[in-house]
Design a protein around this motif. Structure first.
Motif, PDB file in Angstrom:
ATOM      1  N   HIS A 168     -18.052   0.370  15.714  1.00 63.47           N
ATOM      2  CA  HIS A 168     -18.208   1.127  17.038  1.00 63.47           C
ATOM      3  C   HIS A 168     -17.045   0.698  18.116  1.00 63.47           C
ATOM      4  O   HIS A 168     -16.789  -0.406  17.853  1.00 63.47           O
ATOM      5  CB  HIS A 168     -19.471   1.344  17.510  1.00 63.47           C
ATOM      6  N   SER A 224     -19.309 -11.920  18.675  1.00 63.78           N
ATOM      7  CA  SER A 224     -20.635 -10.988  18.778  1.00 63.78           C
ATOM      8  C   SER A 224     -21.920 -11.918  18.558  1.00 63.78           C
ATOM      9  O   SER A 224     -22.898 -11.357  19.093  1.00 63.78           O
ATOM     10  CB  SER A 224     -20.359  -9.929  17.513  1.00 63.78           C
ATOM     11  N   LYS A 225     -21.916 -12.885  17.865  1.00 65.77           N
ATOM     12  CA  LYS A 225     -23.362 -13.612  17.799  1.00 65.77           C
ATOM     13  C   LYS A 225     -23.496 -14.476  18.932  1.00 65.77           C
ATOM     14  O   LYS A 225     -24.747 -15.120  19.117  1.00 65.77           O
ATOM     15  CB  LYS A 225     -23.401 -14.214  16.560  1.00 65.77           C
ATOM     16  N   ILE A 257     -18.512  -0.953  24.050  1.00 69.64           N
ATOM     17  CA  ILE A 257     -19.765  -0.374  24.865  1.00 69.64           C
ATOM     18  C   ILE A 257     -19.351  -0.513  26.234  1.00 69.64           C
ATOM     19  O   ILE A 257     -19.352   0.765  27.069  1.00 69.64           O
ATOM     20  CB  ILE A 257     -20.859  -1.069  24.321  1.00 69.64           C
ATOM     21  N   GLY A 277     -29.301  -6.354  12.190  1.00 69.70           N
ATOM     22  CA  GLY A 277     -28.641  -7.604  12.394  1.00 69.70           C
ATOM     23  C   GLY A 277     -28.192  -7.978  13.878  1.00 69.70           C
ATOM     24  O   GLY A 277     -27.148  -8.724  14.258  1.00 69.70           O
ATOM     25  N   GLN A 278     -28.969  -7.418  14.896  1.00 69.67           N
ATOM     26  CA  GLN A 278     -28.731  -7.584  16.067  1.00 69.67           C
ATOM     27  C   GLN A 278     -29.167  -8.932  16.911  1.00 69.67           C
ATOM     28  O   GLN A 278     -30.192  -9.434  16.443  1.00 69.67           O
ATOM     29  CB  GLN A 278     -29.362  -6.497  16.853  1.00 69.67           C
ATOM     30  N   PRO A 279     -28.445  -9.480  17.699  1.00 72.58           N
ATOM     31  CA  PRO A 279     -28.602 -10.519  18.489  1.00 72.58           C
ATOM     32  C   PRO A 279     -29.983 -10.281  19.505  1.00 72.58           C
ATOM     33  O   PRO A 279     -30.048  -9.046  19.778  1.00 72.58           O
ATOM     34  CB  PRO A 279     -27.513 -10.977  19.196  1.00 72.58           C
ATOM     35  N   ASP A 280     -30.754 -11.199  19.711  1.00 71.64           N
ATOM     36  CA  ASP A 280     -31.541 -11.331  20.749  1.00 71.64           C
ATOM     37  C   ASP A 280     -30.903 -10.776  22.158  1.00 71.64           C
ATOM     38  O   ASP A 280     -30.354 -11.784  22.752  1.00 71.64           O
ATOM     39  CB  ASP A 280     -32.595 -12.230  20.895  1.00 71.64           C
ATOM     40  N   PRO A 281     -31.195  -9.634  22.714  1.00 66.93           N
ATOM     41  CA  PRO A 281     -30.631  -9.098  23.920  1.00 66.93           C
ATOM     42  C   PRO A 281     -30.759  -9.959  25.120  1.00 66.93           C
ATOM     43  O   PRO A 281     -30.240 -10.136  26.262  1.00 66.93           O
ATOM     44  CB  PRO A 281     -30.777  -7.758  24.241  1.00 66.93           C
ATOM     45  N   HIS A 297     -34.147 -10.645  16.153  1.00 70.49           N
ATOM     46  CA  HIS A 297     -34.020  -9.595  17.143  1.00 70.49           C
ATOM     47  C   HIS A 297     -35.388  -9.361  17.734  1.00 70.49           C
ATOM     48  O   HIS A 297     -35.795  -8.972  18.596  1.00 70.49           O
ATOM     49  CB  HIS A 297     -33.509  -8.424  16.484  1.00 70.49           C
ATOM     50  N   ARG A 339     -27.166   2.001   8.140  1.00 75.97           N
ATOM     51  CA  ARG A 339     -27.156   3.244   9.188  1.00 75.97           C
ATOM     52  C   ARG A 339     -28.353   4.351   9.021  1.00 75.97           C
ATOM     53  O   ARG A 339     -29.158   4.455   9.919  1.00 75.97           O
ATOM     54  CB  ARG A 339     -25.976   3.656   8.986  1.00 75.97           C
ATOM     55  N   LEU A 390     -25.640  -2.999  27.782  1.00 75.80           N
ATOM     56  CA  LEU A 390     -24.147  -2.993  27.815  1.00 75.80           C
ATOM     57  C   LEU A 390     -23.505  -3.974  26.910  1.00 75.80           C
ATOM     58  O   LEU A 390     -22.187  -3.817  26.532  1.00 75.80           O
ATOM     59  CB  LEU A 390     -23.562  -3.204  29.200  1.00 75.80           C
ATOM     60  N   LEU A 391     -24.298  -5.024  26.448  1.00 80.73           N
ATOM     61  CA  LEU A 391     -23.478  -6.162  25.622  1.00 80.73           C
ATOM     62  C   LEU A 391     -23.961  -6.106  24.197  1.00 80.73           C
ATOM     63  O   LEU A 391     -23.268  -6.607  23.437  1.00 80.73           O
ATOM     64  CB  LEU A 391     -23.903  -7.544  26.386  1.00 80.73           C
ATOM     65  N   GLN A 392     -24.938  -5.224  23.777  1.00 77.30           N
ATOM     66  CA  GLN A 392     -25.413  -5.028  22.576  1.00 77.30           C
ATOM     67  C   GLN A 392     -24.526  -4.183  21.548  1.00 77.30           C
ATOM     68  O   GLN A 392     -23.703  -3.355  22.157  1.00 77.30           O
ATOM     69  CB  GLN A 392     -26.965  -4.755  22.651  1.00 77.30           C
ATOM     70  N   TYR A 393     -24.698  -4.447  20.390  1.00 78.42           N
ATOM     71  CA  TYR A 393     -24.212  -3.179  19.451  1.00 78.42           C
ATOM     72  C   TYR A 393     -24.687  -1.885  19.683  1.00 78.42           C
ATOM     73  O   TYR A 393     -25.629  -1.592  20.561  1.00 78.42           O
ATOM     74  CB  TYR A 393     -24.719  -3.633  17.844  1.00 78.42           C
ATOM     75  N   SER A 441     -21.478 -11.390  23.051  1.00 80.75           N
ATOM     76  CA  SER A 441     -21.701  -9.806  23.139  1.00 80.75           C
ATOM     77  C   SER A 441     -21.047  -9.281  21.850  1.00 80.75           C
ATOM     78  O   SER A 441     -19.868  -9.408  21.855  1.00 80.75           O
ATOM     79  CB  SER A 441     -21.213  -9.521  24.412  1.00 80.75           C
ATOM     80  N   PRO A 442     -21.990  -8.600  21.156  1.00 81.74           N
ATOM     81  CA  PRO A 442     -21.315  -7.530  20.237  1.00 81.74           C
ATOM     82  C   PRO A 442     -20.799  -6.434  20.775  1.00 81.74           C
ATOM     83  O   PRO A 442     -19.545  -5.870  20.147  1.00 81.74           O
ATOM     84  CB  PRO A 442     -22.548  -7.495  19.301  1.00 81.74           C
ATOM     85  N   GLY A 443     -21.162  -5.931  21.783  1.00 81.68           N
ATOM     86  CA  GLY A 443     -20.722  -4.626  22.436  1.00 81.68           C
ATOM     87  C   GLY A 443     -19.281  -4.776  22.794  1.00 81.68           C
ATOM     88  O   GLY A 443     -18.526  -3.891  22.905  1.00 81.68           O
TER      89      GLY A 443
END
Lengths: 400, 400
Positions: B270, A238-239, B273, A38-42, A375, A21, B65-68, A242-244
């Motif tokens: 978190h 999430s992977k 989202i 470690g975010q997916p490609d949006p 990402h 963080r 909206l879908l991302q971390y 959608s992680p959100g």
């Protein structure tokens, strides 16, 4: 007023703010190419499909989409998860009742810590291991024992040795395209692992966020399928979607699930309802495998591109194992270059990664680092790896 | 395979499945009029407005909206919460930075337990108290001390007495339209409470889910506004907009918020989202006060209707304090009628409520019960209360 005399619990006083963080704060500057997250490609999120699914969910459920729901999670979604991931597992009475929806797979880790760990209980975790698991479990104050990783996953001999001396609450493992190392437990070793765990009555937490993101065609059987009676499987959307949405799940024997459910109720009553309904509509209307194919093809390309760049710019400085799926390369720097020092030089050169330290609970191997390839764009990957090469050269020169 | 030898943590072995949950299972039969739950009236949810806000959120944020997201929560939403509920609180440097978004207010309770409670630490809670708080805190194994409630809220003399003998981690209170009793701490007592807590350096957890749902015009100042330096305020959109969204929050001094944030990261990274973005759009496009007025007017009517029926059918059997807001009546049965026995007779007569027992941590007052008026129709309220009257008569006759 001086607030310095709040008296906190022992567990939180031992915890630090997330290291990643803090890193992500430094790396948010737009000039910086970041391989740290470690975010997916949006751009691969099925945005239009999920938008349509949202409308369908509103249409179908009306005000029930806004109301309280049951703690176990939405039954049709649990059925679909069971059907897709667990129906072939040979275990008596295994059914969608064995699935609990969680607020992301992170919550699954927290709930598992809550129902199993007394302070000072031993738990086993891969070394290096997934940071989110280390953070979740640490708040329950266990004694953490690291099991080394070999190129083909967990060191089974070391595990056997530890199990002969101690009686841990569980082994936490991420056997497929592991975070952070990208390593995968071989099929041979999966069988050995199941046998060793069985003869020691040891619970396995099999965390599998990346299993779908494989770059080769053959599917690897889960360790759970070889050892269902004491495995807690953790999964997530999430992977893939959608992680959100924060929708993950646990699949476990009923006796364990019942305890997780009590902990779940106390933790947040139930997970977000619209997201569960929307994912269910998505799975009603679309083919998840096509979506996953898009991700696999894109990440495979990015991975190959990153490996090309690594070969070009880092061969003399680092070793790595080529991941067969997932989102990460794990580098071991030659000549004991310290990755924390490298991090500072890299940031100055507008590129970021995560030094290996936080993935170890004790005695970190300070010459390790994690780089993410999901990402960034292909173009950024090439440029970023070149910058890391430049930074290593700089740090090495200074040291010499 | 016999699973009976899983070794769980002490904390979970001491916990029972939610009693209310078990009750809700019995009461799900369509014939039964249920006053047992604590659900809002779904016909009052602003369904069309939230649907529009959802479209606006997709439009504005696209794939984000879908991302971390960040663990603290979406900044514009935190700003709006601060502006609406906390900006007039006199405390140095109070700002939206003092707000943490949680997965419903239930998660706030869990995080507070996590950062404060060591096993055997004393905590204070109203007697009877909110069941969700009892469940969340209990998993951290505190020693719970109940502070009696008078008709105008907490017994301040009893509190003072306890504080002279013990040094609790905090007092948890729901001073406005309390769950389960519907009682409200008077303004006079709020000042006394602030003073007593201040002189004892005792932290206050002020849970305020029902504060907006008041039936009278004047607003009551929060205890936090009188004692900001050691109050943790908990709020939620569950009673005003949507419980299914699971969006709540904590407002606390920065030193506490920093610890809550560490616990939040470990618990679920978190909160959802889309729901944060949608609520933010709702607050951009609509007047929350108008929505709350609709709820207040409807629940006031239901409350009056329930009280009429109580007077008609239960005057000889029970006492109650007329709530000035919220969702519940709390009945004390005369002649020591046992509400658990009454529950069985009532179910047989197709009406349900919650016996008082689970709201007490020790020595329950067995002649108490909670009845909800927000979820049922006016017509069902009249019929249901009549049935409860019939059931009491039956139970009393059997006893006599």
């Amino acid at each position: 007023m001086n607030g310095n005399d709040f008296i906190f619990s022992d567990r939180i006083l031992k915890s630090n703010r997330s290291f990643i963080r803090e890193i992500l704060k430094v790396t948010s500057h737009p000039e910086i190419i970041s391989f740290a997250g470690g975010q997916p490609d949006p751009t691969l999120f099925p945005l239009e499909e999920l938008k349509f699914s949202t409308e369908a969910a509103f249409q179908k459920h009306g005000s029930q989409l806004l109301q309280y729901g049951v703690s176990e999670g939405y039954i049709p979604l649990r059925e679909k998860i069971f059907e897709r991931y667990y129906k072939n597992i040979k275990y008596p009475n295994f059914s969608p009742e064995n699935i609990l929806i969680t607020t992301g797979s992170q919550q699954a880790l927290d709930l598992i810590g809550k129902i199993f760990i007394n302070p000072s209980d031993s738990i086993l975790i891969e070394r290096p291991g997934y940071l989110g698991a280390i953070q979740a479990f640490s708040l329950y104050e266990p004694f953490v024992i690291g099991i080394p990783l070999e190129d083909d996953g967990l060191d089974i001999v070391a595990l056997k040795n530890i199990l002969s001396k101690t009686n841990p609450k569980f082994l936490y493992s991420n056997p497929t395209f592991q975070n952070p190392t990208g390593k995968t437990l071989s099929i041979e070793k999966r069988n050995m692992l199941a046998e060793v765990l069985r003869s020691n009555h040891c619970i396995l937490i099999e965390d599998n966020p990346y299993g779908e993101i494989r770059f080769e065609s053959e599917k690897i059987p889960s360790v759970q399928s070889l050892y269902p009676e004491r495995t807690i499987s953790i999964g997530t959307f999430s992977k893939t979607l959608s992680p959100g949405f924060r929708v993950g799940w646990v699949c476990a024997p009923k006796e364990i699930l019942d305890k997780l459910l009590i902990a779940k109720q106390a933790s947040d009553l139930h997970s977000n309802i619209p997201s569960q309904f929307i994912l269910n509509e998505y799975l009603n209307h679309y083919d998840l495998d096509l979506q996953i194919d898009r991700i696999r093809n894109s990440y495979r390309l990015k991975k190959e591109c990153m490996e090309e760049s690594l070969k070009q710019y880092l061969t003399e400085f680092a070793d790595w194992v080529s991941p067969k799926g997932g989102m990460f390369f794990w580098l071991t720097l030659k000549n004991e270059v310290n990755s924390m020092r490298l991090f500072e030089a890299a940031i100055a050169n507008n590129v970021a990664f995560v030094p290996g330290n936080p993935f170890y609970t004790v005695e970190p191997e300070t010459n390790t680092m994690r780089i993410n390839f999901s990402h960034s764009s292909i173009e950024a990957i090439e440029r970023g790896i070149r910058r890391i090469g430049e930074s290593i050269r700089k740090v090495s020169t200074v040291s010499a």
